[in-house]
Design an enzyme around this catalytic site. Structure first.
Site, PDB file in Angstrom:
ATOM      1  N   HIS A 179     -23.110  92.683  57.584  1.00  0.00           N
ATOM      2  CA  HIS A 179     -23.149  91.546  58.092  1.00  0.00           C
ATOM      3  C   HIS A 179     -22.842  90.281  56.567  1.00  0.00           C
ATOM      4  O   HIS A 179     -21.772  90.445  56.536  1.00  0.00           O
ATOM      5  CB  HIS A 179     -24.855  91.239  57.999  1.00  0.00           C
ATOM      6  CG  HIS A 179     -25.474  92.775  58.381  1.00  0.00           C
ATOM      7  ND1 HIS A 179     -25.210  92.550  59.957  1.00  0.00           N
ATOM      8  CD2 HIS A 179     -25.661  93.700  57.929  1.00  0.00           C
ATOM      9  CE1 HIS A 179     -25.638  93.505  60.737  1.00  0.00           C
ATOM     10  NE2 HIS A 179     -25.828  94.639  59.891  1.00  0.00           N
ATOM     11  N   GLU A 194     -30.760  92.193  55.064  1.00  0.00           N
ATOM     12  CA  GLU A 194     -29.676  93.635  54.977  1.00  0.00           C
ATOM     13  C   GLU A 194     -28.454  92.743  54.112  1.00  0.00           C
ATOM     14  O   GLU A 194     -27.896  93.639  53.301  1.00  0.00           O
ATOM     15  CB  GLU A 194     -30.008  93.907  55.919  1.00  0.00           C
ATOM     16  CG  GLU A 194     -28.364  95.499  56.251  1.00  0.00           C
ATOM     17  CD  GLU A 194     -28.135  95.837  57.393  1.00  0.00           C
ATOM     18  OE1 GLU A 194     -27.749  96.321  57.788  1.00  0.00           O
ATOM     19  OE2 GLU A 194     -29.208  95.007  58.901  1.00  0.00           O
ATOM     20  N   HIS A 247     -24.532  99.627  55.026  1.00  0.00           N
ATOM     21  CA  HIS A 247     -25.659  99.141  55.707  1.00  0.00           C
ATOM     22  C   HIS A 247     -27.190  98.961  55.236  1.00  0.00           C
ATOM     23  O   HIS A 247     -27.035 100.797  54.960  1.00  0.00           O
ATOM     24  CB  HIS A 247     -25.126  98.940  57.306  1.00  0.00           C
ATOM     25  CG  HIS A 247     -24.062  98.662  58.463  1.00  0.00           C
ATOM     26  ND1 HIS A 247     -24.625  96.976  58.422  1.00  0.00           N
ATOM     27  CD2 HIS A 247     -22.773  98.615  57.832  1.00  0.00           C
ATOM     28  CE1 HIS A 247     -23.225  97.085  59.169  1.00  0.00           C
ATOM     29  NE2 HIS A 247     -22.179  97.523  58.469  1.00  0.00           N
ATOM     30  N   GLU A 310     -25.935 104.263  56.693  1.00  0.00           N
ATOM     31  CA  GLU A 310     -27.094 103.552  56.481  1.00  0.00           C
ATOM     32  C   GLU A 310     -28.130 103.874  54.904  1.00  0.00           C
ATOM     33  O   GLU A 310     -28.358 105.191  55.180  1.00  0.00           O
ATOM     34  CB  GLU A 310     -27.638 103.399  57.723  1.00  0.00           C
ATOM     35  CG  GLU A 310     -27.471 102.995  59.307  1.00  0.00           C
ATOM     36  CD  GLU A 310     -27.763 101.507  59.117  1.00  0.00           C
ATOM     37  OE1 GLU A 310     -28.128 100.814  57.998  1.00  0.00           O
ATOM     38  OE2 GLU A 310     -27.005 100.974  59.879  1.00  0.00           O
TER      39      GLU A 310
END
Length: 347
Positions: A179, A194, A247, A310
């Protein structure tokens, strides 16, 4: 009598003494992994001359950084320390006394709460920090300075400095902080974004890998929006040895969900994902959500070894708070580095 000690740690854990009271000698090494490559020299650029499996033992001839030379089939071979345990004679271990002093030459050296690898990591020593030895407990030293008191393995403090054949030398690693800019990603229990946590992890990982000799490139070195296509194109044009996308997760309706998972797309990248996932889980002792095939664009279009991580659930208030701490971020990074190191060592 012989004792078995945990094998060599990765470079992020290495400590070197400038004043060493005596030398540790060892008789044998025992492999702690299957299909472990045995090479003609101390580095992944050397040819593979054979392999071994868990439980195989060899005479130890020499240690060089994170590599060890062994007697192999009437010749000499080299094995990365990530896949060995050293069996040494208890009678020749170093004799430490209260008042001896150690100096730490590298960043992020772990200090533990007890004289065991099971002990909690209670702090990190920086390069140049000095410690007084308080006591000797088996294979561990209790050390202290004005800021920290904890235990360091004698195996670590007697290791040789990093060799020029570092496992990360000449490796190009692209780190993709998920992101950024207007794309904030997942939102945590207390509105943590995040994009910010991913960037924090990416910076810490970049610093660690650079220190270990890798060439590190980042898809977004600051808080800006970068399209997914641009990220993967950048990695594909840089002769990348590994592409790591970072992430964090969020399921607001289930705030108790926790754990870490790693994704891969191409079958040949499953090994990379497995090494990284195992390294992170071992270091953080968090819930293992395993490795999973993931149809993500940055993985699907990647031409190089790649994995998407993740690293936790921002929607879990307890974990969200933990993810913001320097100590836990260092644990995550250490796990990633250890996994990458094992992957490169076994190529």
């Amino acid at each position: 009598m012989h004792i078995k000690r945990k094998g060599l740690f990765f470079l992020s854990l290495i400590v070197v003494l400038f004043l060493i009271p005596s030398t540790i000698s060892a008789d044998e090494v025992e492999l702690s992994g299957d299909n472990v490559n045995i090479r003609s020299g101390p580095g992944t650029d050397y040819n593979v001359i054979g392999s071994g499996n868990t439980g195989d033992t060899f005479e130890l001839l020499e240690e060089q950084g994170e590599w060890v030379k062994i007697a192999f089939q009437e010749e000499e071979g080299w094995v990365t320390g990530s896949f060995i345990e050293i069996i040494e004679d208890e009678a020749v271990q170093a004799d430490w006394t209260s008042g001896d002093r150690i100096t730490v030459p590298l960043e992020n050296t772990h200090l533990r709460s007890t004289a065991s690898t099971e002990g909690e990591i209670i702090g990190f020593a920086d390069k140049g920090d000095t410690f007084d030895v308080l006591s000797e407990q088996g294979d561990w030293l209790e050390v202290s300075n004005e800021a920290l008191t904890g235990f360091v393995s004698k195996r670590i403090v007697n290791m040789e400095p990093t060799s020029s054949s570092s496992i990360f030398k000449d490796k190009t690693i692209v780190i993709d902080a998920g992101h950024g800019g207007r794309d904030v990603g997942a939102i945590g229990a207390t509105d943590v974004l995040e994009k910010d946590v991913a960037f924090l992890t990416a910076q810490e990982l970049a610093n660690e890998l650079t220190m270990l000799g890798a060439e590190v490139l980042q898809t977004r070195p600051q808080d800006e929006y970068i399209s997914l296509g641009s990220r993967v194109t950048f990695a594909n044009t840089m002769d990348t040895d590994a592409f790591i996308s970072i992430h964090y997760n969020s399921i607001p309706e289930h705030p108790d969900v926790t754990g870490i998972g790693t994704y891969y797309y191409k079958g040949q990248n499953e090994v990379l994902a497995s090494y990284i996932q195992n390294g992170i889980v071992k270091e953080t002792e968090t819930t293992d959500r395993g490795i999973t095939h993931g149809n993500f664009l940055v993985l699907r279009q990647s031409l190089q070894p790649s994995a998407l991580l993740e690293l936790g659930f921002l929607s879990n208030p307890e974990k969200e708070s933990l993810l913001g701490t320097v100590a836990y971020q260092k644990q995550l990074v250490t796990g990633i580095v250890n996994g990458l190191g094992k992957y490169f060592a076994n190529q």
